[in-house]
Design an enzyme around this catalytic site. Sequence first.
Site, PDB file in Angstrom:
ATOM      1  N   TYR A   1     -12.745 -15.573 -24.823  1.00 42.28           N
ATOM      2  CA  TYR A   1     -12.351 -15.849 -23.445  1.00 42.28           C
ATOM      3  C   TYR A   1     -10.833 -15.952 -23.373  1.00 42.28           C
ATOM      4  O   TYR A   1     -10.201 -16.540 -24.251  1.00 42.28           O
ATOM      5  CB  TYR A   1     -12.966 -17.168 -22.938  1.00 42.28           C
ATOM      6  CG  TYR A   1     -12.600 -17.429 -21.493  1.00 42.28           C
ATOM      7  CD1 TYR A   1     -13.331 -16.857 -20.466  1.00 42.28           C
ATOM      8  CD2 TYR A   1     -11.467 -18.191 -21.167  1.00 42.28           C
ATOM      9  CE1 TYR A   1     -12.952 -17.049 -19.136  1.00 42.28           C
ATOM     10  CE2 TYR A   1     -11.092 -18.374 -19.840  1.00 42.28           C
ATOM     11  CZ  TYR A   1     -11.837 -17.801 -18.831  1.00 42.28           C
ATOM     12  OH  TYR A   1     -11.455 -17.964 -17.526  1.00 42.28           O
TER      13      TYR A   1
ATOM     14  N   SER B   1      -7.327 -22.301  -9.753  1.00 42.28           N
ATOM     15  CA  SER B   1      -8.155 -21.276  -9.105  1.00 42.28           C
ATOM     16  C   SER B   1      -8.992 -21.849  -7.963  1.00 42.28           C
ATOM     17  O   SER B   1      -9.758 -21.123  -7.344  1.00 42.28           O
ATOM     18  CB  SER B   1      -9.085 -20.636 -10.141  1.00 42.28           C
ATOM     19  OG  SER B   1      -9.904 -21.622 -10.731  1.00 42.28           O
TER      20      SER B   1
ATOM     21  N   SER C   1      -4.889   2.760  22.925  1.00 43.52           N
ATOM     22  CA  SER C   1      -3.506   2.814  22.483  1.00 43.52           C
ATOM     23  C   SER C   1      -2.689   1.902  23.376  1.00 43.52           C
ATOM     24  O   SER C   1      -2.942   1.794  24.574  1.00 43.52           O
ATOM     25  CB  SER C   1      -3.004   4.246  22.608  1.00 43.52           C
ATOM     26  OG  SER C   1      -1.622   4.269  22.790  1.00 43.52           O
TER      27      SER C   1
ATOM     28  N   GLU D   1     -11.599   4.898  11.074  1.00 43.03           N
ATOM     29  CA  GLU D   1     -10.344   4.959  10.304  1.00 43.03           C
ATOM     30  C   GLU D   1     -10.236   3.794   9.333  1.00 43.03           C
ATOM     31  O   GLU D   1      -9.784   3.944   8.199  1.00 43.03           O
ATOM     32  CB  GLU D   1      -9.137   4.930  11.250  1.00 43.03           C
ATOM     33  CG  GLU D   1      -8.982   6.184  12.083  1.00 43.03           C
ATOM     34  CD  GLU D   1      -7.927   6.008  13.168  1.00 43.03           C
ATOM     35  OE1 GLU D   1      -6.736   6.084  12.856  1.00 43.03           O
ATOM     36  OE2 GLU D   1      -8.300   5.776  14.345  1.00 43.03           O
TER      37      GLU D   1
ATOM     38  N   LYS E   1      -5.996   7.662  25.322  1.00 44.40           N
ATOM     39  CA  LYS E   1      -6.515   7.785  23.959  1.00 44.40           C
ATOM     40  C   LYS E   1      -7.713   6.880  23.706  1.00 44.40           C
ATOM     41  O   LYS E   1      -7.778   5.771  24.191  1.00 44.40           O
ATOM     42  CB  LYS E   1      -5.424   7.395  22.945  1.00 44.40           C
ATOM     43  CG  LYS E   1      -4.204   8.251  22.963  1.00 44.40           C
ATOM     44  CD  LYS E   1      -4.299   9.426  22.053  1.00 44.40           C
ATOM     45  CE  LYS E   1      -4.507   8.999  20.623  1.00 44.40           C
ATOM     46  NZ  LYS E   1      -3.382   8.237  20.085  1.00 44.40           N
TER      47      LYS E   1
ATOM     48  N   THR F   1     -17.886  24.463   5.546  1.00 41.08           N
ATOM     49  CA  THR F   1     -17.317  24.332   4.207  1.00 41.08           C
ATOM     50  C   THR F   1     -15.848  24.663   4.374  1.00 41.08           C
ATOM     51  O   THR F   1     -15.489  25.493   5.220  1.00 41.08           O
ATOM     52  CB  THR F   1     -17.951  25.277   3.168  1.00 41.08           C
ATOM     53  OG1 THR F   1     -17.775  26.619   3.605  1.00 41.08           O
ATOM     54  CG2 THR F   1     -19.439  25.008   2.976  1.00 41.08           C
ATOM     55  N   HIS F   2     -14.986  23.997   3.612  1.00 42.44           N
ATOM     56  CA  HIS F   2     -13.534  24.179   3.749  1.00 42.44           C
ATOM     57  C   HIS F   2     -13.069  23.905   5.184  1.00 42.44           C
ATOM     58  O   HIS F   2     -12.063  24.432   5.617  1.00 42.44           O
ATOM     59  CB  HIS F   2     -13.103  25.599   3.369  1.00 42.44           C
ATOM     60  CG  HIS F   2     -13.604  26.056   2.033  1.00 42.44           C
ATOM     61  ND1 HIS F   2     -12.911  25.868   0.865  1.00 42.44           N
ATOM     62  CD2 HIS F   2     -14.772  26.665   1.676  1.00 42.44           C
ATOM     63  CE1 HIS F   2     -13.608  26.364  -0.149  1.00 42.44           C
ATOM     64  NE2 HIS F   2     -14.740  26.854   0.314  1.00 42.44           N
TER      65      HIS F   2
ATOM     66  N   ASN G   1      -9.241   5.785  20.285  1.00 43.84           N
ATOM     67  CA  ASN G   1      -9.001   5.941  18.856  1.00 43.84           C
ATOM     68  C   ASN G   1     -10.190   5.475  18.027  1.00 43.84           C
ATOM     69  O   ASN G   1     -10.704   4.389  18.239  1.00 43.84           O
ATOM     70  CB  ASN G   1      -7.769   5.137  18.456  1.00 43.84           C
ATOM     71  CG  ASN G   1      -6.526   5.624  19.178  1.00 43.84           C
ATOM     72  OD1 ASN G   1      -6.408   6.801  19.487  1.00 43.84           O
ATOM     73  ND2 ASN G   1      -5.614   4.704  19.450  1.00 43.84           N
TER      74      ASN G   1
ATOM     75  N   GLN H   1      -9.886 -15.018 -15.320  1.00 44.08           N
ATOM     76  CA  GLN H   1      -9.916 -15.724 -14.035  1.00 44.08           C
ATOM     77  C   GLN H   1      -9.600 -14.767 -12.886  1.00 44.08           C
ATOM     78  O   GLN H   1      -9.962 -15.006 -11.738  1.00 44.08           O
ATOM     79  CB  GLN H   1      -8.878 -16.843 -14.110  1.00 44.08           C
ATOM     80  CG  GLN H   1      -8.813 -17.753 -12.934  1.00 44.08           C
ATOM     81  CD  GLN H   1      -7.887 -18.952 -13.237  1.00 44.08           C
ATOM     82  OE1 GLN H   1      -8.058 -19.650 -14.221  1.00 44.08           O
ATOM     83  NE2 GLN H   1      -6.911 -19.157 -12.384  1.00 44.08           N
TER      84      GLN H   1
END
Lengths: 474, 474, 474, 474
Positions: free
Chosen positions: D328, D34, D288, D301, D294, D166-167, D296, D333
């Site tokens: 354990y 690890s 873009s 996002e 564009k 709303t909606h 963006n 881990q």
Amino acid sequence: MNRTVRWKGVQTLKLWGGRFKTSTDVLAEGFTSSISFDWRLYRQDIAGSIAHAKMLAKCGIITQEEGRQLVEGLKTIQKEIENGTFPFRQEYEDIHMNIEARLTELLGEVGGKLHTARSRNDQVALDMHLFMKEQVAEVRQLVLELMETLVSRAEEHLETIFPGYTHLQRAQPVLFSQYLMAYFFMFKRDYERFSDCQKRTDMMPLGAAALAGTPHPIDREYVAAQLGFGQLYENSMDAVSDRDFLLEFLAAASIMMMHLSRLAEELIIWSSQEFGLVEMDDSFSTGSSIMPQKKNPDVAELIRGKTGRVFGSLVGLLTVMKALPLAYHTDMQEDKERTFDAIDTLKNCLKVASGMLRSLRLQEDAIAASFKRDYSVATDVADYLVRKGRPFRRAHEVVGKLVLYCLEEGKGLEDLSLEEFQKIDSAIQEDIYQVITPEASVRARRSTGGTAPGSVRKQIELGKEFIGREKKSF
Amino acid sequence: MNRTVRWKGVQTLKLWGGRFKTSTDVLAEGFTSSISFDWRLYRQDIAGSIAHAKMLAKCGIITQEEGRQLVEGLKTIQKEIENGTFPFRQEYEDIHMNIEARLTELLGEVGGKLHTARSRNDQVALDMHLFMKEQVAEVRQLVLELMETLVSRAEEHLETIFPGYTHLQRAQPVLFSQYLMAYFFMFKRDYERFSDCQKRTDMMPLGAAALAGTPHPIDREYVAAQLGFGQLYENSMDAVSDRDFLLEFLAAASIMMMHLSRLAEELIIWSSQEFGLVEMDDSFSTGSSIMPQKKNPDVAELIRGKTGRVFGSLVGLLTVMKALPLAYHTDMQEDKERTFDAIDTLKNCLKVASGMLRSLRLQEDAIAASFKRDYSVATDVADYLVRKGRPFRRAHEVVGKLVLYCLEEGKGLEDLSLEEFQKIDSAIQEDIYQVITPEASVRARRSTGGTAPGSVRKQIELGKEFIGREKKSF
Amino acid sequence: MNRTVRWKGVQTLKLWGGRFKTSTDVLAEGFTSSISFDWRLYRQDIAGSIAHAKMLAKCGIITQEEGRQLVEGLKTIQKEIENGTFPFRQEYEDIHMNIEARLTELLGEVGGKLHTARSRNDQVALDMHLFMKEQVAEVRQLVLELMETLVSRAEEHLETIFPGYTHLQRAQPVLFSQYLMAYFFMFKRDYERFSDCQKRTDMMPLGAAALAGTPHPIDREYVAAQLGFGQLYENSMDAVSDRDFLLEFLAAASIMMMHLSRLAEELIIWSSQEFGLVEMDDSFSTGSSIMPQKKNPDVAELIRGKTGRVFGSLVGLLTVMKALPLAYHTDMQEDKERTFDAIDTLKNCLKVASGMLRSLRLQEDAIAASFKRDYSVATDVADYLVRKGRPFRRAHEVVGKLVLYCLEEGKGLEDLSLEEFQKIDSAIQEDIYQVITPEASVRARRSTGGTAPGSVRKQIELGKEFIGREKKSF
Amino acid sequence: MNRTVRWKGVQTLKLWGGRFKTSTDVLAEGFTSSISFDWRLYRQDIAGSIAHAKMLAKCGIITQEEGRQLVEGLKTIQKEIENGTFPFRQEYEDIHMNIEARLTELLGEVGGKLHTARSRNDQVALDMHLFMKEQVAEVRQLVLELMETLVSRAEEHLETIFPGYTHLQRAQPVLFSQYLMAYFFMFKRDYERFSDCQKRTDMMPLGAAALAGTPHPIDREYVAAQLGFGQLYENSMDAVSDRDFLLEFLAAASIMMMHLSRLAEELIIWSSQEFGLVEMDDSFSTGSSIMPQKKNPDVAELIRGKTGRVFGSLVGLLTVMKALPLAYHTDMQEDKERTFDAIDTLKNCLKVASGMLRSLRLQEDAIAASFKRDYSVATDVADYLVRKGRPFRRAHEVVGKLVLYCLEEGKGLEDLSLEEFQKIDSAIQEDIYQVITPEASVRARRSTGGTAPGSVRKQIELGKEFIGREKKSF
């Protein structure tokens, strides 16, 4: 399925009670009982038992007469259940025990012969396989109907130019039918996934008994043939411990719900007053209790929302099965409720999605007006410049400057004079104006899979062929 | 994959910077950049660009000479990356822009022609398809190797009787090879799911451009042939917005990890001192820092634990894609890290699982001793009574009483005298003693898929045929 | 809750129908209707409406007489529902509309005044808050009962030495009560999480109306006081769009189910014939339909399995809420069924877990015998050597050699002669034999939280105090 | 955190190697190691070891001189790690063993005394608690900063009327600051959840040793005081097996990411050309590669998309912990990588969300224009009619008819003449025109929590007080 289940009476003898000295805790009994949901498998359970009884008789494990009695008794029970006269009892735990107990009530001791060479472990696996075979087939038909709706609406809209988006920003004009066919091809993959899942559902587990097979001279191939199965489970421990056919279905259903949620999201956005591109039919909308002018796209919202419960059902069953040793644990009883719910949810969503799409109206005038100054033909200018010999990256930069100029002047690309164009790039000529209409943009994208009408028509032809071929296969 | 990526230098020009007036926020730039993980697609990106450049030249969109230069430049870049001399720059956001920027550095303006008739939207889709085609094939080979290990160990243990469990209670004796073949058939379904997934991965998206196709006269079939793809995406919007081939992989991987977690759980339980049925090789165990006598089945535990991260990756991508409108959103950039991790995890688990099984030792003496007084032949007594004419339910009850008697007397079924047997059911005869040994129990289960040696040998033959056939298909 | 809901009759007028020209599609109506599950909120809905009606009258928005009539009408409706005479109608969509429609039937036009200064958006939020307040309190009480069971069984077993495991390998002896108290403290954190969740549930949303508040001179503080709420939502848009109190509950429930699944897993393993440490009471086990000797820990298995459905409900609602704009969407209707199910599941699991633990029997003789040659006092030898001056790492290595020697000789540490000990480390003296018994090992671990009887007794005292204090708070 | 980890050299002696006869399989070693991710805990590991060494010396378990040497050695190692000169070795598995091995290299045999009265089980638990204490505190500060941004932008926009939805349908006008304060209160609950989580993180596990405590006379209270912990784990088995503080964090982080995804979704929709309500700053958008016009909303996002990975991390760890026996297992881990990733993700999202909101611009002219004919004052007409004595349901119906009339005539409510109003309901008077402006609508909603400027100002005051109070608490 007619929900005619009735709960009546109480009987105290447990079918597996021989070894037990104290009776089951009342609380624990309610906790472990599954009859409140697995009653739904009664048709499959009876069909499986009939096939099993016939096989026992055919193989001489019981007599022909015993076989006949068992089959008759099982048919009587099916009628009782469907008439609503069957005495369901919670303390019999599940549909299998309820039916067997009733059978013994009806037939006497011969009823106790049905379970020869069988265990509840392989019996419930058989019921679920029979159930899923039917259900996956129904789901596939509903997906095909939805695909048909898309093809038919796409055909209707081969002339309709619609804004194409990336990042929810207007990108390029497309045919509305190109949008619809994108969903068609998504759903086609969903259909194929369900078909693949069906292969792994069409496997017959009965005969595995508890986990190790049986010493009785049974004929599993005969049972499979009676019930219309294509394959046998080749290993008895696998037969009783496998639930991956359900997980595969839930995964395919989750992916399809994800697709439906994308469609729903688009319809919700497009039917906002701001986008105003489509109008849901009143029959697929509802009103507000306080804002009377609202027309809420409830059905689309609910499809989108129901995605959650199907994802949750997948996660739920994955969790159940994680780290479960072979061959059977009661944990696996948890495979049913959520699978049933996912099936019902998906089927309902498919039905309402078809209806919603069939009745959807385009706001054609608003759509046409929306292309003014939306710069969605900018790429066409870049591609034009490439054809005039500019490297793409340079062309791209030029168009960036053109758009910036337009934004500063409050103009659309279509509003620029030739001089304005040429001030930024002298390669631009009079023919630019033939390139920068939405119609020209769409017509130009003739590459395979592109949005030009011919290309979309080809997609529609492929779609129709596929649907026709698959419909014949049912 | 050799991790030779190096980060160097800083260049400020953004490739898409034309329209922007202020430069990207430093924080936001690090946030949106994907080069720290998508560098791993460099081979696919270059292979895709080479095919694209050749196609542009073949179709006359660029000259043959330009095509040749682009191909050479791309090959040079591949060498640079593999030598560790490539100047990766975070501000170029992703592997595509890093490579294109370097190409222009190397070739001058012709570098800017490579992106003609293409967009990052279809380019990244292509890269992921190429990557997954390779990876799914590798996964399939590893699954096949694990299946081969199972078959070979099953062959070795066709005589070894092992306790079969349900509810973690001893149920019936089985061959150890029956256990192994149960996993074989689970993994076979996993293999088939990956094969089905591969069909839907083997689709070529390039040519979709941003979302709508391109006006340039491209040849997508040619690109597909160059790259060895079996199919084209038939709709450009679908081509750039589809991520379901990744979801399908993650679902199949989750199901397979679930299977591996079951195997791991069994090995952990079986190698406890109490069960003492198997011993893990030292090379697949580790010690305790404080309890030196411990031999911890770490590898099996970690396989079981890693199930979580694969389930999580599936949930993660389902969540990302839920309710995402067409055609492309930056959310979709989140498709890579978790998919890469799920692939690496699954491949590593498959490798160590094979090694672990190959080196697993059975504690054969302890196993043999364990059948004393474990009542795991009780069902054989019931089946014996059925053959003597008792209805199964009655036989079942009789055996329940026998076991209860044994428990009270502290005896095994094999310790009862014939009188004791007959006191409970007079149908029991001297031949009962031939029925109630683990060997007899196993031998008797000759039903298809049962645990009798002949049945298991048949499973092994089926397994070998399958492996042989599939190996040829690579 | 008495499930006395009856479905009758059909009425066609929709309460929000004014604006609509065509009636709702029959399919869509069934799809969007929630009355089949939200009827369960009838008590909360009526209590909320009564408080609202009183407030409207108090504030002069309606007359005192109108207020009185509304309250009477609502009480009548509650009686009708509880008598089973209430005419539920699916086309009224939900419990709110069903009640309001009936109110208007009973009272005439005054019924139409109830919805003044209110919307279904804040009404349903109120209902869910009232419902959850009750339910979270009930869950907390059940957790407390389970904790009480643990404390009481721990007190009973302050002398019982039990094997402690890590990696399912015998590690060190512990008191059985130490095991039980470990679960006690896990459940204590669960209890605290539910308490924290309750704070965020105890918030009053009514008065937010649709999303923006209302122009009527309402008194939200009065409503909150009537209904026993501690806080108001301070922002109307938050009030109607918040579902995080449900998510927080589902997360706390998932964590608690995870804890219960660990307990269940241990009981299942411990009650295997191989471990043989505990015996489940018959009342919490069931039998096998084919293997009469089996005593299957069904209840524990089902608790473990039901973990999946609660995890799934959490994932489901997280998915529903992801990326949902303010203020209300019909997607949010999906908050109910899965939350109801998670509550019912958790409550049932808590009840059966208490019963199961109360009736659990230890196999004390078998446990005592199991410490022979299990090397679980090895660490005690290492700690002994440290006290004799060896650095821990060296002591650790010495014990490793001792255990290896024992394994080769087939001996336990307790079987070694002093010479054998000294051959490996000369620091070992006669007093080693006082160290290497399970009793000595347990007694020695007097560190805070350790397994020595005094330490466990302290934990039990802490536990009792906590339970006593919390019980008073209800 | 500076990623200065270097991998060098190979040493073959395992610290726990005494008992093992064959060395670990190379593949398995890489699989179980690890160190590639837990190196990140080096500061916590060293701080914990220093406190432990001091305690050992204080309690006379080692000498003062040994204690001093260990502390010095540990400080040297910290410098080596931070200088990049520390010789990390994968075969030492984890950060704990790497540090201890190096300590022994530096100090000789005294290094082997550090691990007295400790195990990796409690050591890693301590490291994670220390790490999380810091991280949760940092998260809380970032949440507070985001809340501050919201309050400050809300104050700025106390006059700005914005459409409330709303909606995704226009519902009622609200202040933009009402929108912002809705998010403020969501994040406040997130903040409180993190505070509650911190309580359960602030618990000291060291001293539990492997699982049962230690026979050495340690002082856990002293260690806790040295490290600034508020509480001790009261049970040693709980101390090493508990991971619910991580699950609780992941659940709170998932809920917060869900909230952020809602905000991100709104910003994405609002910045579409169709909505045109806000404009993201260029520094939080990207361009873009093919469509230069564009802009963006990549950052929004990506925040939305990253919700998936946090949900996935929660599901992953829930899956890991499901059905894991005490005390354990190596499965645990798997708690680190995904938790680290969730923390990093959440912190980055909080930072960019603050930046994005600070630089967000409103399109105020477009917003103002958008209220024309949007019917969002319809509810105001209904409320007006209620004040004129109409029952709400009747008023609601009247407004429905008015809107329908408007839609047919292509008018807004504000365009109707008094005659037109009165034709539909005679109760409407000249004063209607004072009610049906967005300004009047907003001003009227003076109920607590409503959108009237005074109400929002009150929310802002509450917000500022809360932030001020909490800031002092750090």
